[in-house]
Design a protein around this motif. Structure first.
Motif, PDB file in Angstrom:
ATOM      1  N   ILE A 183       0.842  -1.204   0.000  1.00  0.00           N
ATOM      2  CA  ILE A 183       0.000   0.000   0.000  1.00  0.00           C
ATOM      3  C   ILE A 183       0.877   1.253   0.000  1.00  0.00           C
ATOM      4  O   ILE A 183       0.666   2.179  -0.797  1.00  0.00           O
ATOM      5  CB  ILE A 183      -0.950  -0.008   1.219  1.00  0.00           C
ATOM      6  CG1 ILE A 183      -2.044  -1.067   1.032  1.00  0.00           C
ATOM      7  CG2 ILE A 183      -1.586   1.372   1.418  1.00  0.00           C
ATOM      8  CD1 ILE A 183      -2.876  -1.317   2.283  1.00  0.00           C
TER       9      ILE A 183
ATOM     10  N   ALA B 126      -3.275   1.210  -4.510  1.00  0.00           N
ATOM     11  CA  ALA B 126      -3.157   1.092  -3.058  1.00  0.00           C
ATOM     12  C   ALA B 126      -4.535   0.857  -2.435  1.00  0.00           C
ATOM     13  O   ALA B 126      -4.695   0.002  -1.549  1.00  0.00           O
ATOM     14  CB  ALA B 126      -2.514   2.345  -2.478  1.00  0.00           C
TER      15      ALA B 126
ATOM     16  N   PHE C 242      -6.144  -2.219  -0.159  1.00  0.00           N
ATOM     17  CA  PHE C 242      -6.800  -1.913   1.115  1.00  0.00           C
ATOM     18  C   PHE C 242      -8.213  -2.490   1.150  1.00  0.00           C
ATOM     19  O   PHE C 242      -8.630  -3.090   2.145  1.00  0.00           O
ATOM     20  CB  PHE C 242      -6.846  -0.397   1.323  1.00  0.00           C
ATOM     21  CG  PHE C 242      -7.564   0.019   2.578  1.00  0.00           C
ATOM     22  CD1 PHE C 242      -6.917  -0.016   3.807  1.00  0.00           C
ATOM     23  CD2 PHE C 242      -8.885   0.432   2.526  1.00  0.00           C
ATOM     24  CE1 PHE C 242      -7.577   0.357   4.970  1.00  0.00           C
ATOM     25  CE2 PHE C 242      -9.561   0.803   3.682  1.00  0.00           C
ATOM     26  CZ  PHE C 242      -8.900   0.770   4.914  1.00  0.00           C
TER      27      PHE C 242
ATOM     28  N   MET D 190      -3.166   3.468   4.569  1.00  0.00           N
ATOM     29  CA  MET D 190      -3.990   4.010   3.480  1.00  0.00           C
ATOM     30  C   MET D 190      -4.238   5.502   3.671  1.00  0.00           C
ATOM     31  O   MET D 190      -4.209   6.281   2.707  1.00  0.00           O
ATOM     32  CB  MET D 190      -5.322   3.255   3.414  1.00  0.00           C
ATOM     33  CG  MET D 190      -6.133   3.550   2.149  1.00  0.00           C
ATOM     34  SD  MET D 190      -5.281   3.035   0.638  1.00  0.00           S
ATOM     35  CE  MET D 190      -5.390   4.539  -0.351  1.00  0.00           C
TER      36      MET D 190
END
Length: 488
Positions: free
Chosen positions: A353, A365, A369, A387
């Motif tokens: 990420i 990313a 997540f 994130m």
């Protein structure tokens, strides 16, 4: 910089080699595939053989002790003091349980409760004053920055009739090294070290040397590190792999690569072979400095050695390639990891990420997540923070705010003070006053009480942002005042 500067090559490690059928990094890029959600593992898959039958015995004494300590910790609240709970289970609690309690209370920042447990211990018929108890308590107090309390315990120990030994002095040295005034702490540590040499029961052992060597390496005091190594060579104490790994790791983390390599050469001269920790810290150190030729060379040496990569090996490479915006190479490391039979941990996914965040691939990313959010894996606050950090580093504070709102509302991911601190700093840096005010309201509702450091960090971020803006504005103004120049 060429690889020849590295103090060892794959051939000079003298490890029995095994044939590698494929280069660890192909010359061509593989097509990016959807990342598969896998279980956690720390090593490659093993070929299953005949299962060994084991007797189903009762829980070992260590596991029974851990179970009792967990029970004690669960029954300990503000309304129900720990001493009351200890009295309730007084027939079962002994020294080993108190040791485990010290560790657990230290982890949860309840160091004052450690003293309550200690006082309770002293009232029990089975209690005997012991260096081990004091050593453990001094260590816990040191980790929490309570140097004065550690010193009080040391005096209390001597008053109780216990004679100090090497382990107690090691704990005391470590406690001082956790204090804020590092120069004063190092001087104190050296003072204890010299004092230990004159006491038969307290002679420095390899643990003493390892503690001091690492501390002075972290302080960038190369002369003192060399002096300690010389002292070690002249003593009857033999250095071990932890000696060299600790110093190399300290040098590597502060970017002193040349000194790290000299320590590696010293280790080789002692005929001490690198272990997986050595390989991992070298890979991480070279990656941090973006000396990727050396990093890759060490990885190849690792593959040819008797050691096997671990998940931290791959996680470090993915992260450092990401920071250098080398997305393709980071992707290939992940593919290599999967091919070798390793299953990603949550740290691996967080590394991916962050890597995509550094490489401006925010959607990729977020895809990872979301896969983690939809999986049945345990949700970690560090994953949410990763994130949010990606959104903030890519100047997307509104997206970060929406994700935070969603996480807080649904409780899918836990939120703690680290989340608030990350967002506060990011919003302050972006001068998003409305988001800061909203964040403060949520902090109040969630019972998050910021300390002085919290605001100092945030104000520091805001100050650096303002200074940057003023600098840019000044440069623009100065540029306008400059006369036009002809370009020949």
């Amino acid at each position: 910089m060429t690889c020849t500067l590295l103090p060892f090559t794959s051939s000079s490690l003298h490890f029995p080699t095994r044939k590698i059928t494929q280069n660890w990094i192909p010359t061509h890029a593989c097509p990016s595939s959807r990342i598969r959600m896998c279980g956690v593992s720390t090593g490659p898959k093993k070929i299953s053989g005949p299962k060994r039958t084991r007797k189903k015995s009762s829980l070992s004494s260590s596991s029974e002790a851990e179970d009792l300590v967990r029970l004690l910790m669960r029954n300990f609240t503000d309304k129900h003091p720990l001493v009351n709970t200890l009295n309730k289970y007084v027939k079962f609690v002994r020294t080993e349980h108190c040791f485990l309690l010290f560790e657990e209370l230290g982890k949860s920042d309840e160091w004052l409760q450690c003293l309550e447990v200690f006082r309770w211990m002293q009232k029990q018929k089975w209690y005997i004053a012991d260096n081990g108890v004091y050593s453990k308590l001094i260590s816990v107090m040191g980790k929490k920055g309570q140097t004065r309390m550690a010193m009080w315990l040391f005096s209390e120990m001597r008053n109780s009739g216990c004679r100090p030994d090497t382990s107690v002095y090691n704990a005391l040295i470590t406690a001082h090294l956790h204090s804020r005034d590092k120069s004063k702490a190092l001087a104190k540590a050296l003072g204890y070290f010299e004092k230990m040499k004159g006491m038969e029961r307290c002679k420095p052992n390899i643990v003493t040397y390892n503690i001091l060597l690492r501390a002075f390496a972290q302080a960038r005091n190369v002369d003192q590190v060399n002096a300690l190594f010389k002292d070690l060579d002249e003593s009857i104490v033999t250095p071990d792999i932890f000696t060299f790994n600790g110093v190399m790791d300290a040098y590597g983390k502060i970017g002193m690569i040349r000194d790290m390599e000299l320590v590696l050469s010293r280790m080789k001269s002692k005929q001490i072979k690198p272990d997986i920790i050595t390989f991992n810290l070298l890979i991480d150190a070279y990656g941090r400095k973006q000396e990727f030729d050396k990093m890759e060379q060490v990885f190849k040496s690792l593959l040819r050695s008797k050691e096997k990569p671990t998940l931290p090996t791959f996680n470090s490479m993915i992260t450092n390639y990401g920071k250098a915006r080398l997305r393709e190479k980071a992707d290939l490391v992940f593919q290599k990891m999967i091919e070798m039979g390793y299953k990603p941990s949550f740290i691996t996914y967080e590394s991916l990420i962050m890597m995509y965040g550094y490489c401006d691939c925010v959607s990729r990313a977020r895809e990872i997540f979301d896969q983690l959010a939809e999986s049945e894996k345990e949700k970690k606050v560090s994953t949410l923070n990763a994130m949010l950090d990606v959104y903030c580093m890519n100047s997307l504070p509104m997206e970060a705010d929406m994700l935070f709102e969603s996480a807080r509302r649904t409780r899918m991911f836990p939120v703690d003070s680290s989340t608030y601190k990350l967002l506060y700093k990011a919003y302050a840096k972006a001068d998003m006053k409305e988001l800061i005010q909203k964040l403060l309201v949520y902090m109040d509702k969630d019972g998050i009480i910021p300390n002085k450091r919290f605001f100092l960090d945030a104000l520091g971020a805001l100050g650096s942002s303002s200074a940057s803006e003023k600098s840019t504005s000044r440069k623009d103004s100065d540029t306008k005042k400059l006369p036009l120049q002809s370009h020949s």
